[in-house]
Design a protein around this motif. Sequence first.
Motif, PDB file in Angstrom:
ATOM      1  N   ALA A 143       0.832  -1.209   0.000  1.00 57.50           N
ATOM      2  CA  ALA A 143       0.000   0.000   0.000  1.00 57.50           C
ATOM      3  C   ALA A 143       0.864   1.254   0.000  1.00 57.50           C
ATOM      4  CB  ALA A 143      -0.929  -0.008   1.214  1.00 57.50           C
ATOM      5  N   LEU A 144       1.948   1.237   0.766  1.00 57.25           N
ATOM      6  CA  LEU A 144       2.826   2.405   0.815  1.00 57.25           C
ATOM      7  C   LEU A 144       3.548   2.615  -0.516  1.00 57.25           C
ATOM      8  CD1 LEU A 144       4.249   1.958   4.425  1.00 57.25           C
ATOM      9  CD2 LEU A 144       2.707   3.770   3.636  1.00 57.25           C
ATOM     10  N   ARG A 145       3.889   1.534  -1.210  1.00 54.85           N
ATOM     11  CA  ARG A 145       4.492   1.677  -2.548  1.00 54.85           C
ATOM     12  C   ARG A 145       3.520   2.369  -3.503  1.00 54.85           C
ATOM     13  NH1 ARG A 145       9.230  -0.936  -3.167  1.00 54.85           N
ATOM     14  NH2 ARG A 145       9.672  -2.708  -1.768  1.00 54.85           N
ATOM     15  N   LYS A 146       2.268   1.957  -3.449  1.00 52.67           N
ATOM     16  CA  LYS A 146       1.266   2.579  -4.314  1.00 52.67           C
ATOM     17  C   LYS A 146       1.092   4.049  -3.954  1.00 52.67           C
ATOM     18  CE  LYS A 146      -3.504   2.064  -5.933  1.00 52.67           C
ATOM     19  NZ  LYS A 146      -4.763   1.269  -5.829  1.00 52.67           N
ATOM     20  N   ALA A 147       1.070   4.337  -2.658  1.00 50.76           N
ATOM     21  CA  ALA A 147       0.933   5.726  -2.211  1.00 50.76           C
ATOM     22  C   ALA A 147       2.138   6.555  -2.630  1.00 50.76           C
ATOM     23  CB  ALA A 147       0.762   5.772  -0.697  1.00 50.76           C
ATOM     24  N   ALA A 148       3.328   5.974  -2.553  1.00 49.35           N
ATOM     25  CA  ALA A 148       4.531   6.683  -2.980  1.00 49.35           C
ATOM     26  C   ALA A 148       4.472   6.993  -4.466  1.00 49.35           C
ATOM     27  CB  ALA A 148       5.771   5.855  -2.644  1.00 49.35           C
ATOM     28  N   ALA A 149       3.974   6.034  -5.258  1.00 48.32           N
ATOM     29  CA  ALA A 149       3.864   6.266  -6.703  1.00 48.32           C
ATOM     30  C   ALA A 149       2.915   7.423  -6.995  1.00 48.32           C
ATOM     31  CB  ALA A 149       3.390   4.993  -7.395  1.00 48.32           C
ATOM     32  N   LEU A 150       1.792   7.500  -6.285  1.00 52.38           N
ATOM     33  CA  LEU A 150       0.855   8.599  -6.502  1.00 52.38           C
ATOM     34  C   LEU A 150       1.431   9.924  -5.991  1.00 52.38           C
ATOM     35  CD1 LEU A 150      -2.599   6.983  -5.645  1.00 52.38           C
ATOM     36  CD2 LEU A 150      -1.680   7.570  -7.894  1.00 52.38           C
ATOM     37  N   THR A 151       2.227   9.866  -4.940  1.00 47.98           N
ATOM     38  CA  THR A 151       2.902  11.077  -4.473  1.00 47.98           C
ATOM     39  C   THR A 151       3.884  11.575  -5.520  1.00 47.98           C
ATOM     40  OG1 THR A 151       2.659  10.315  -2.184  1.00 47.98           O
ATOM     41  CG2 THR A 151       4.258  12.069  -2.590  1.00 47.98           C
ATOM     42  N   ASP A 152       4.605  10.653  -6.164  1.00 44.65           N
ATOM     43  CA  ASP A 152       5.498  11.026  -7.264  1.00 44.65           C
ATOM     44  C   ASP A 152       4.716  11.714  -8.383  1.00 44.65           C
ATOM     45  OD1 ASP A 152       7.569   9.864  -5.880  1.00 44.65           O
ATOM     46  OD2 ASP A 152       7.618   8.041  -7.091  1.00 44.65           O
ATOM     47  N   VAL A 153       3.538  11.165  -8.699  1.00 44.95           N
ATOM     48  CA  VAL A 153       2.683  11.767  -9.736  1.00 44.95           C
ATOM     49  C   VAL A 153       2.346  13.204  -9.363  1.00 44.95           C
ATOM     50  CG1 VAL A 153       0.355  11.682 -10.730  1.00 44.95           C
ATOM     51  CG2 VAL A 153       1.726   9.600 -10.593  1.00 44.95           C
ATOM     52  N   ALA A 154       2.017  13.429  -8.098  1.00 48.57           N
ATOM     53  CA  ALA A 154       1.657  14.774  -7.653  1.00 48.57           C
ATOM     54  C   ALA A 154       2.829  15.738  -7.780  1.00 48.57           C
ATOM     55  CB  ALA A 154       1.159  14.731  -6.207  1.00 48.57           C
ATOM     56  N   VAL A 155       4.034  15.311  -7.429  1.00 53.32           N
ATOM     57  CA  VAL A 155       5.186  16.204  -7.510  1.00 53.32           C
ATOM     58  C   VAL A 155       5.570  16.463  -8.965  1.00 53.32           C
ATOM     59  CG1 VAL A 155       7.606  16.511  -6.853  1.00 53.32           C
ATOM     60  CG2 VAL A 155       5.980  15.551  -5.214  1.00 53.32           C
ATOM     61  N   ARG A 156       5.377  15.472  -9.830  1.00 51.59           N
ATOM     62  CA  ARG A 156       5.609  15.722 -11.264  1.00 51.59           C
ATOM     63  C   ARG A 156       4.611  16.756 -11.790  1.00 51.59           C
ATOM     64  NH1 ARG A 156       6.701   9.985 -11.179  1.00 51.59           N
ATOM     65  NH2 ARG A 156       8.946   9.669 -11.551  1.00 51.59           N
ATOM     66  N   ALA A 157       3.359  16.671 -11.308  1.00 50.47           N
ATOM     67  CA  ALA A 157       2.364  17.665 -11.718  1.00 50.47           C
ATOM     68  C   ALA A 157       2.750  19.049 -11.219  1.00 50.47           C
ATOM     69  CB  ALA A 157       0.987  17.273 -11.192  1.00 50.47           C
ATOM     70  N   LEU A 158       3.278  19.121 -10.007  1.00 53.24           N
ATOM     71  CA  LEU A 158       3.765  20.393  -9.470  1.00 53.24           C
ATOM     72  C   LEU A 158       4.896  20.931 -10.343  1.00 53.24           C
ATOM     73  CD1 LEU A 158       4.137  22.593  -7.266  1.00 53.24           C
ATOM     74  CD2 LEU A 158       5.610  20.962  -6.051  1.00 53.24           C
ATOM     75  N   GLU A 159       5.843  20.087 -10.676  1.00 52.74           N
ATOM     76  CA  GLU A 159       6.975  20.515 -11.502  1.00 52.74           C
ATOM     77  C   GLU A 159       6.503  21.086 -12.837  1.00 52.74           C
ATOM     78  OE1 GLU A 159      11.044  18.620 -13.504  1.00 52.74           O
ATOM     79  OE2 GLU A 159       9.760  17.397 -12.225  1.00 52.74           O
ATOM     80  N   GLN A 160       5.539  20.417 -13.466  1.00 52.58           N
ATOM     81  CA  GLN A 160       5.044  20.875 -14.766  1.00 52.58           C
ATOM     82  C   GLN A 160       4.255  22.177 -14.653  1.00 52.58           C
ATOM     83  OE1 GLN A 160       2.849  17.527 -16.290  1.00 52.58           O
ATOM     84  NE2 GLN A 160       4.674  16.213 -16.409  1.00 52.58           N
ATOM     85  N   ALA A 161       3.621  22.387 -13.496  1.00 52.09           N
ATOM     86  CA  ALA A 161       2.784  23.585 -13.319  1.00 52.09           C
ATOM     87  C   ALA A 161       3.564  24.792 -12.837  1.00 52.09           C
ATOM     88  CB  ALA A 161       1.651  23.276 -12.336  1.00 52.09           C
ATOM     89  N   LEU A 162       4.825  24.609 -12.456  1.00 54.37           N
ATOM     90  CA  LEU A 162       5.627  25.709 -11.914  1.00 54.37           C
ATOM     91  C   LEU A 162       6.099  26.623 -13.038  1.00 54.37           C
ATOM     92  CD1 LEU A 162       7.881  24.189  -9.094  1.00 54.37           C
ATOM     93  CD2 LEU A 162       6.333  26.127  -8.899  1.00 54.37           C
ATOM     94  N   HIS A 163       5.389  27.708 -13.221  1.00 56.20           N
ATOM     95  CA  HIS A 163       5.787  28.705 -14.220  1.00 56.20           C
ATOM     96  C   HIS A 163       5.370  30.080 -13.729  1.00 56.20           C
ATOM     97  CE1 HIS A 163       1.574  29.026 -15.476  1.00 56.20           C
ATOM     98  NE2 HIS A 163       1.535  27.710 -15.503  1.00 56.20           N
ATOM     99  N   GLU A 164       5.971  31.095 -14.273  1.00 57.47           N
ATOM    100  CA  GLU A 164       5.657  32.461 -13.862  1.00 57.47           C
ATOM    101  C   GLU A 164       4.164  32.729 -14.015  1.00 57.47           C
ATOM    102  OE1 GLU A 164       8.410  35.738 -14.994  1.00 57.47           O
ATOM    103  OE2 GLU A 164       9.406  34.174 -16.189  1.00 57.47           O
ATOM    104  N   GLY A 165       3.589  33.349 -13.002  1.00 58.70           N
ATOM    105  CA  GLY A 165       2.182  33.737 -13.043  1.00 58.70           C
ATOM    106  C   GLY A 165       1.242  32.780 -12.346  1.00 58.70           C
ATOM    107  N   ALA A 166       1.651  31.519 -12.166  1.00 62.91           N
ATOM    108  CA  ALA A 166       0.786  30.566 -11.474  1.00 62.91           C
ATOM    109  C   ALA A 166       0.712  30.911  -9.985  1.00 62.91           C
ATOM    110  CB  ALA A 166       1.312  29.150 -11.654  1.00 62.91           C
TER     111      ALA A 166
END
Length: 370
Positions: A143-166
Amino acid sequence: MRRRRDDFRAELNRRDLSHAFVYGANRSGSAVSWLTGWPVTREALLIVGPEEADDVLLVSFYNHLPQARRLSRVRVEWVGQNAITSALEQLGSADERPARVGVVGPLPFWHYRALAGRVAEVVDLNPAYTAMRLVKSAEEVAALRKAAALTDVAVRALEQALHEGATEHELVAEMERSYVAAGGMHQIHYLGVTGMDSPSLCVPAQWPTCRRIRRRDVVTCEISVAVAPEYAGQLLRTFTVGAAPTPQYARLHAVAEGAFDAIRARLVPGTHARELVAAGAVIETAGYTAVDDLVHGYGGGYLPPVIEGPGRPLSPAPDLVLAAGMTVVVQPNVVTRDLSAGVQTGELLLVTDDGAQRLHDYPYGLHEVG
């Protein structure tokens, strides 16, 4: 669930207790979900008795009963007007009730007062319950492996959304969108945003603001996505926006990486918690301090060993020795002594006989975006 309740009942027998009350409220109370499968909503009280057939979960809000009965592995009844009164009634008349009752969870004072007025002794089982959560089963690690994978997904989404103006709110929305669609549950998404050239924030904040991202900002994050209550990953990283890190931030992060590596190298069975404290000393040696804890157990709550950062009067090292199957977050938050600037790096790790094993796969390092 049956194995967990059997282990819990074995602890009751060791304490010469026939019954225990396991309490949770306001979406908090990990022991209730761990022993029944029901995520706490408003209020829930599990009665654990001598035999499996004696167990019953009392749930508040009558309209929550249908789903509670679908999800819970034990019988579910309505909590009635008062959780403790209803629980005691389940045990029979005053002459039939046990003289001693164990308690797990954040039982409010008014419930404790009512219980203490009806039985001779209330026994605190919280330390014993915490000890049960330290070493994870194979199912829990999965269960923790699955949760870690989804946490990785969230941080990748953060990385992609980090731009001026957001705005910070928009960044949080992008993270939530990425994991909710995949069945993830909210745990924490803390962000810290400040300018690299004149910083004024050293640690992620618990609540987002309407501040817009600017070029040459530095963004720190502490993100946890869960797949069930208290089964979450945890990932901490630092980003710079539209520019390479300044010398100050590059050095801060280098020290944080050194602390992470030094602590991680000691995550083997048999290591005493005080050895983790010593490993974190590289932070002060480099002339920095910390705001957050350096290490804490995870997966079932905020668990031992909790190793405090060097920026405050240190408590004695926890009297705990690592064992295979424990999961811990190593998170050296290295900050300047004036608390104006800081970085985050770290993640959830599994202690194995061969050393620390990653549950996340998001890349290490200080990341430049934009």
